[in-house]
Design a protein around this motif. Structure first.
Motif, short mmCIF file in Angstrom:
data_model
loop_
_atom_site.label_atom_id
_atom_site.label_comp_id
_atom_site.label_asym_id
_atom_site.label_seq_id
_atom_site.Cartn_x
_atom_site.Cartn_y
_atom_site.Cartn_z
N ALA A 54 0.83 -1.21 0.00
CA ALA A 54 0.00 0.00 0.00
C ALA A 54 0.87 1.26 0.00
O ALA A 54 0.55 2.23 -0.68
CB ALA A 54 -0.94 0.00 1.20
N GLU A 55 1.96 1.24 0.74
CA GLU A 55 2.87 2.38 0.76
C GLU A 55 3.47 2.63 -0.62
O GLU A 55 3.58 3.77 -1.07
CB GLU A 55 3.98 2.13 1.78
CG GLU A 55 4.97 3.26 1.90
CD GLU A 55 6.04 2.96 2.94
OE1 GLU A 55 7.17 3.41 2.74
OE2 GLU A 55 5.73 2.26 3.93
N GLN A 56 3.84 1.57 -1.31
CA GLN A 56 4.39 1.72 -2.66
C GLN A 56 3.33 2.25 -3.62
O GLN A 56 3.63 3.11 -4.45
CB GLN A 56 4.95 0.39 -3.15
CG GLN A 56 6.19 -0.02 -2.40
CD GLN A 56 6.79 -1.29 -2.93
OE1 GLN A 56 6.41 -1.81 -3.97
NE2 GLN A 56 7.77 -1.81 -2.21
N VAL A 57 2.10 1.77 -3.50
CA VAL A 57 1.02 2.29 -4.34
C VAL A 57 0.83 3.77 -4.08
O VAL A 57 0.74 4.58 -5.01
CB VAL A 57 -0.29 1.50 -4.11
CG1 VAL A 57 -1.46 2.19 -4.80
CG2 VAL A 57 -0.14 0.07 -4.60
N ARG A 58 0.74 4.15 -2.82
CA ARG A 58 0.54 5.55 -2.44
C ARG A 58 1.66 6.45 -2.98
O ARG A 58 1.40 7.53 -3.51
CB ARG A 58 0.45 5.67 -0.92
CG ARG A 58 0.21 7.08 -0.42
CD ARG A 58 0.08 7.17 1.10
NE ARG A 58 1.18 6.54 1.81
CZ ARG A 58 1.08 5.41 2.52
NH1 ARG A 58 -0.06 4.78 2.60
NH2 ARG A 58 2.14 4.91 3.12
N ASP A 59 2.89 5.98 -2.90
CA ASP A 59 4.04 6.78 -3.32
C ASP A 59 4.22 6.85 -4.83
O ASP A 59 4.78 7.81 -5.35
CB ASP A 59 5.32 6.25 -2.69
CG ASP A 59 5.36 6.43 -1.19
OD1 ASP A 59 4.55 7.22 -0.65
OD2 ASP A 59 6.19 5.76 -0.54
N MET A 60 3.73 5.83 -5.57
CA MET A 60 4.02 5.74 -6.99
C MET A 60 2.81 5.92 -7.90
O MET A 60 2.97 5.85 -9.12
CB MET A 60 4.67 4.37 -7.27
CG MET A 60 5.98 4.16 -6.53
SD MET A 60 6.60 2.46 -6.60
CE MET A 60 6.98 2.31 -8.32
N ILE A 61 1.62 6.18 -7.38
CA ILE A 61 0.42 6.20 -8.20
C ILE A 61 0.38 7.40 -9.16
O ILE A 61 -0.27 7.34 -10.20
CB ILE A 61 -0.87 6.10 -7.35
CG1 ILE A 61 -2.07 5.76 -8.21
CG2 ILE A 61 -1.09 7.38 -6.56
CD1 ILE A 61 -2.00 4.44 -8.90
#
Length: 95
Positions: A42-49
Motif C-alpha cells: 500500500a505504501e508503494q502504491v501511495r508513493d508511486m500512483i
C-alpha cells in the motif's frame, strides 16, 4: 486475500505490483499476504500512483468481511457510516 485495482498507473508501479501479486487482468492484482506486507504494498502504491488511482481491498475481521483504501485522484472515497465503511461518490468537476 488482497486485491489491488489500478487505473492509469505508471508502468513502474505496475511492474512493482507484478513482483508481489498475480495480475489476473490488466490493472487487477491478487495475492495473499500478511498485514505487514500489505502495508508495504500500500505504501508503494501511495508513493508511486502519480496521476492514476487505485483501490486495495483485503479480508478483515469485521461485519463486512473486508476492508479497503483508495489512493490517487479517485472520485470514490471511503466513508464510515454506522460502523460500516461505504463508498462516497464525488461529483465530477465541470470541464
Amino acid at each position: 486475500m488482497m486485491v489491488v485495482v489500478t487505473n492509469n498507473a505508471p508502468p513502474r508501479l505496475r511492474g512493482r505490483l507484478a513482483v508481489w501479486l498475480l495480475e489476473v487482468r490488466a490493472g487487477v492484482y491478487v495475492g495473499t499476504y500478511s498485514a505487514r506486507t500489505r502495508e508495504m504494498i500500500a505504501e508503494q502504491v501511495r508513493d508511486m500512483i502519480a496521476d492514476g488511482d487505485a483501490v486495495i481491498a483485503w479480508t478483515a475481521r469485521n461485519d463486512a468481511g473486508f476492508d479497503f483504501e483508495t489512493y490517487g485522484s479517485n472520485r470514490r472515497m471511503p466513508v464510515e457510516f454506522d460502523g460500516l465503511k461505504l463508498v462516497a461518490f464525488h461529483p465530477q468537476e465541470p470541464v
